[in-house]
Design an enzyme around this catalytic site. Sequence first.
Site, PDB file in Angstrom:
ATOM      1  N   ASP A   1       0.834  -1.204   0.000  1.00 48.41           N
ATOM      2  CA  ASP A   1       0.000   0.000   0.000  1.00 48.41           C
ATOM      3  C   ASP A   1       0.867   1.253   0.000  1.00 48.41           C
ATOM      4  O   ASP A   1       2.013   1.250   0.458  1.00 48.41           O
ATOM      5  CB  ASP A   1      -0.965   0.009   1.185  1.00 48.41           C
ATOM      6  CG  ASP A   1      -0.264  -0.017   2.537  1.00 48.41           C
ATOM      7  OD1 ASP A   1       0.691  -0.798   2.688  1.00 48.41           O
ATOM      8  OD2 ASP A   1      -0.675   0.739   3.443  1.00 48.41           O
TER       9      ASP A   1
ATOM     10  N   GLU B   1      -0.016  -0.871   5.893  1.00 49.03           N
ATOM     11  CA  GLU B   1       1.051  -0.337   6.730  1.00 49.03           C
ATOM     12  C   GLU B   1       0.921   1.167   6.861  1.00 49.03           C
ATOM     13  O   GLU B   1       1.199   1.733   7.915  1.00 49.03           O
ATOM     14  CB  GLU B   1       2.418  -0.695   6.139  1.00 49.03           C
ATOM     15  CG  GLU B   1       3.600  -0.468   7.085  1.00 49.03           C
ATOM     16  CD  GLU B   1       4.149   0.953   7.078  1.00 49.03           C
ATOM     17  OE1 GLU B   1       4.890   1.310   8.006  1.00 49.03           O
ATOM     18  OE2 GLU B   1       3.849   1.720   6.136  1.00 49.03           O
TER      19      GLU B   1
END
Length: 376
Positions: free
Chosen positions: A69, A134
Amino acid sequence: MSQDVLTLAQDLISRPSVTPLDEGCQQLMADRLAKAGFNIEPMVFEDTTNMWARRGTEKPLFCFAGHTDVVPVGDLNRWHTPPFDPVVIDGYLHGRGAADMKGSLAAMLVATERFVEKNPDHKGSIAFLITSDEEGPFINGTTRVIDTLEARNEKITWSLVGEPSSTHKLGDIVKNGRRGSLTGNLTVNGIQGHVAYPHLADNPIHKAMPALDELTNMHWDKGNAFFPPTSFQIANINGGTGASNVIPGALEVMFNFRYSTEVTAEILIQRVLNILDAHGLEYDISWIFNGLPFLTGDGPLLDATKAAIKQVTGIETDPQTTGGTSDGRFIAPTGAQVIELGPVNATIHKVNECVKVDDIEQLALCYEVILEKLLC
């Protein structure tokens, strides 16, 4: 072979995987890892896609950890090139995630493919722990995967997190630990009233100021050889109705500790409560534990990392524990040694994020040498 890292990095960057989206990044990685003999185990928790991939069943277990991400792109008009249309300009790969951390993911995967091809019967095991959460709330990402592994007693020996650790040149700094992070949400209660009649009200801002002054000037510890002193920072403060003639009924304060191994979260909490109580405040407070401090001292992982950086780049690396948190904070409490090594972090989370192409290619070489030193 050198184009492998760049090509894979471009493929990953072209996928707009803004937290918690993965957009097929992990499947792309899984397909290549499966060809290298990895067992692929998708772990989807709520809105988050995770992958646990492992080659081998024996100890020691070396784990690459990272995230697919990326943060939002911000104002598109400020980007020189479209953020999800990766392009190389003057030796730099541009695009969202180039430095944080799709360049590292590409380097990890290519390094592993090269290592396995040369050393098909390597000792121990290699794993990839990859998440799509994250940069976000980090609730259903690495921490959930670690819970799953712990429940079946699957222990990581060494973990290398691909966060962009370098400051000026590749490998000048690695993170061999991180400070703990503790957030407090404080509400100081008062009595709302008219500013012309203060005797009928109780101003929580006035009441809180001496306590906040003491908190901001407190020396919490001196740090140690590995950690700077613990810091206290007020992140947000809010009180009042917006009207100039109203004494507010409450003051809200958000603050954060970045703390060393010289103290614990419990010690910090008690010291805060003692100060608030000593000033006679009426308050409510809640706490968010963002991560424990951890440290990987001299040992096989740090030694292999230092040696690999020296061999590939010719420089002596500087292990540090400064900066923010990373998913290493979820891995270290299991007993694993954890190191963060990645490219230069000058453009992370910025518009026009970029990474030097030579750096991610050298990073792959560093990762490969680390594998050789630990698993050959």
